[in-house]
Design a protein around this motif. Sequence first.
Motif, PDB file in Angstrom:
ATOM      1  N   SER A 104       0.807  -1.226   0.000  1.00 13.13           N
ATOM      2  CA  SER A 104       0.000   0.000   0.000  1.00 13.13           C
ATOM      3  C   SER A 104       0.841   1.277   0.000  1.00 13.13           C
ATOM      4  O   SER A 104       0.364   2.325  -0.406  1.00 13.13           O
ATOM      5  CB  SER A 104      -0.950   0.007   1.197  1.00 13.13           C
ATOM      6  N   GLU A 105       2.108   1.204   0.427  1.00 11.27           N
ATOM      7  CA  GLU A 105       2.923   2.422   0.425  1.00 11.27           C
ATOM      8  C   GLU A 105       3.308   2.850  -0.989  1.00 11.27           C
ATOM      9  O   GLU A 105       3.662   4.006  -1.219  1.00 11.27           O
ATOM     10  CB  GLU A 105       4.156   2.271   1.311  1.00 11.27           C
ATOM     11  N   TYR A 106       3.211   1.939  -1.952  1.00 10.36           N
ATOM     12  CA  TYR A 106       3.514   2.269  -3.350  1.00 10.36           C
ATOM     13  C   TYR A 106       2.253   2.537  -4.161  1.00 10.36           C
ATOM     14  O   TYR A 106       2.326   2.690  -5.376  1.00 10.36           O
ATOM     15  CB  TYR A 106       4.311   1.130  -3.995  1.00 10.36           C
ATOM     16  N   LEU A 107       1.098   2.578  -3.498  1.00 10.06           N
ATOM     17  CA  LEU A 107      -0.180   2.715  -4.191  1.00 10.06           C
ATOM     18  C   LEU A 107      -0.236   3.972  -5.066  1.00 10.06           C
ATOM     19  O   LEU A 107      -0.648   3.908  -6.225  1.00 10.06           O
ATOM     20  CB  LEU A 107      -1.330   2.730  -3.167  1.00 10.06           C
ATOM     21  N   MET A 108       0.170   5.102  -4.529  1.00  5.97           N
ATOM     22  CA  MET A 108       0.075   6.356  -5.279  1.00  5.97           C
ATOM     23  C   MET A 108       0.936   6.332  -6.543  1.00  5.97           C
ATOM     24  O   MET A 108       0.521   6.815  -7.590  1.00  5.97           O
ATOM     25  CB  MET A 108       0.485   7.545  -4.403  1.00  5.97           C
ATOM     26  N   THR A 173      -3.347   4.241   7.886  1.00  6.37           N
ATOM     27  CA  THR A 173      -2.993   5.446   7.126  1.00  6.37           C
ATOM     28  C   THR A 173      -1.476   5.617   7.045  1.00  6.37           C
ATOM     29  O   THR A 173      -0.964   6.085   6.028  1.00  6.37           O
ATOM     30  CB  THR A 173      -3.626   6.699   7.745  1.00  6.37           C
ATOM     31  N   ARG A 174      -0.769   5.217   8.086  1.00  3.84           N
ATOM     32  CA  ARG A 174       0.701   5.295   8.035  1.00  3.84           C
ATOM     33  C   ARG A 174       1.240   4.310   7.011  1.00  3.84           C
ATOM     34  O   ARG A 174       2.210   4.592   6.313  1.00  3.84           O
ATOM     35  CB  ARG A 174       1.293   5.021   9.415  1.00  3.84           C
ATOM     36  N   GLY A 175       0.620   3.148   6.912  1.00  7.19           N
ATOM     37  CA  GLY A 175       1.063   2.145   5.951  1.00  7.19           C
ATOM     38  C   GLY A 175       0.862   2.573   4.510  1.00  7.19           C
ATOM     39  O   GLY A 175       1.537   2.080   3.609  1.00  7.19           O
ATOM     40  N   MET A 176      -0.055   3.492   4.251  1.00  9.86           N
ATOM     41  CA  MET A 176      -0.302   3.966   2.890  1.00  9.86           C
ATOM     42  C   MET A 176       0.643   5.092   2.479  1.00  9.86           C
ATOM     43  O   MET A 176       0.622   5.517   1.335  1.00  9.86           O
ATOM     44  CB  MET A 176      -1.746   4.439   2.754  1.00  9.86           C
ATOM     45  N   GLN A 177       1.457   5.564   3.407  1.00  9.13           N
ATOM     46  CA  GLN A 177       2.419   6.619   3.084  1.00  9.13           C
ATOM     47  C   GLN A 177       3.752   5.993   2.676  1.00  9.13           C
ATOM     48  O   GLN A 177       4.152   4.956   3.216  1.00  9.13           O
ATOM     49  CB  GLN A 177       2.636   7.533   4.290  1.00  9.13           C
ATOM     50  N   PHE A 178       4.420   6.648   1.738  1.00 11.00           N
ATOM     51  CA  PHE A 178       5.744   6.184   1.330  1.00 11.00           C
ATOM     52  C   PHE A 178       6.673   6.278   2.537  1.00 11.00           C
ATOM     53  O   PHE A 178       6.639   7.260   3.279  1.00 11.00           O
ATOM     54  CB  PHE A 178       6.242   7.037   0.167  1.00 11.00           C
TER      55      PHE A 178
END
Length: 195
Positions: A104-108, A173-178
């Motif tokens: 998920s951190e590379y999602l964006m 939400t922290r896991g979704m951040q790079f």
Amino acid sequence: MFGRKNKETETPVTTEPEVTDRDPQAGKGAPTPKRSVQQAQNKRPLVPSDRKLSKEQKIKEREERQRQFRLANETADERYLLPKDRGEQKRFARAFVDARYMFSEYLMFVLLAFIIVALLIQDISVQSYITLAMWAVLLITVVDTLIMTRKLKKRLLEKFGTVERGVLWYAATRGMQFRKLRLPKPQVARGEHPQ
């Protein structure tokens, strides 16, 4: 009944004796000031005279806040952290998330690449495949985040006995951040899981 009252049944009204020996100046002690004098007393300058001092003070306060913010984000010191980042369970959740490899951190970045490819290639069939791939990436992200939060919840229950409200959402939400953009900065290396 509705007639005159008898003088015998009427209750006498008591009145306090009037004070006749009052001094006329005893109440205020001074004459009433004129309106112009009162208005002059109420006037204040629109711009305070110590404005430069307050600007310098504001600059110093801003620099101090920025210093504390940098210190908090680099060292994760509880004294300087924002209220949303404070707490033993949130510190544990940060370490738990930072130690994992998460899709998920590379999602964006992945979604941005899909959008660029979709804009460059105008073929409808290719764009439909790109749309399906985007939905697949979102599904993988949701599943990855759910697995991580379930494991985190289990570990929090083992260590603390309860799970505070909002800790799992905080971790998600922290896991979704790079990783390099996370604040406070990660304090553990990948694979260095908290005990």
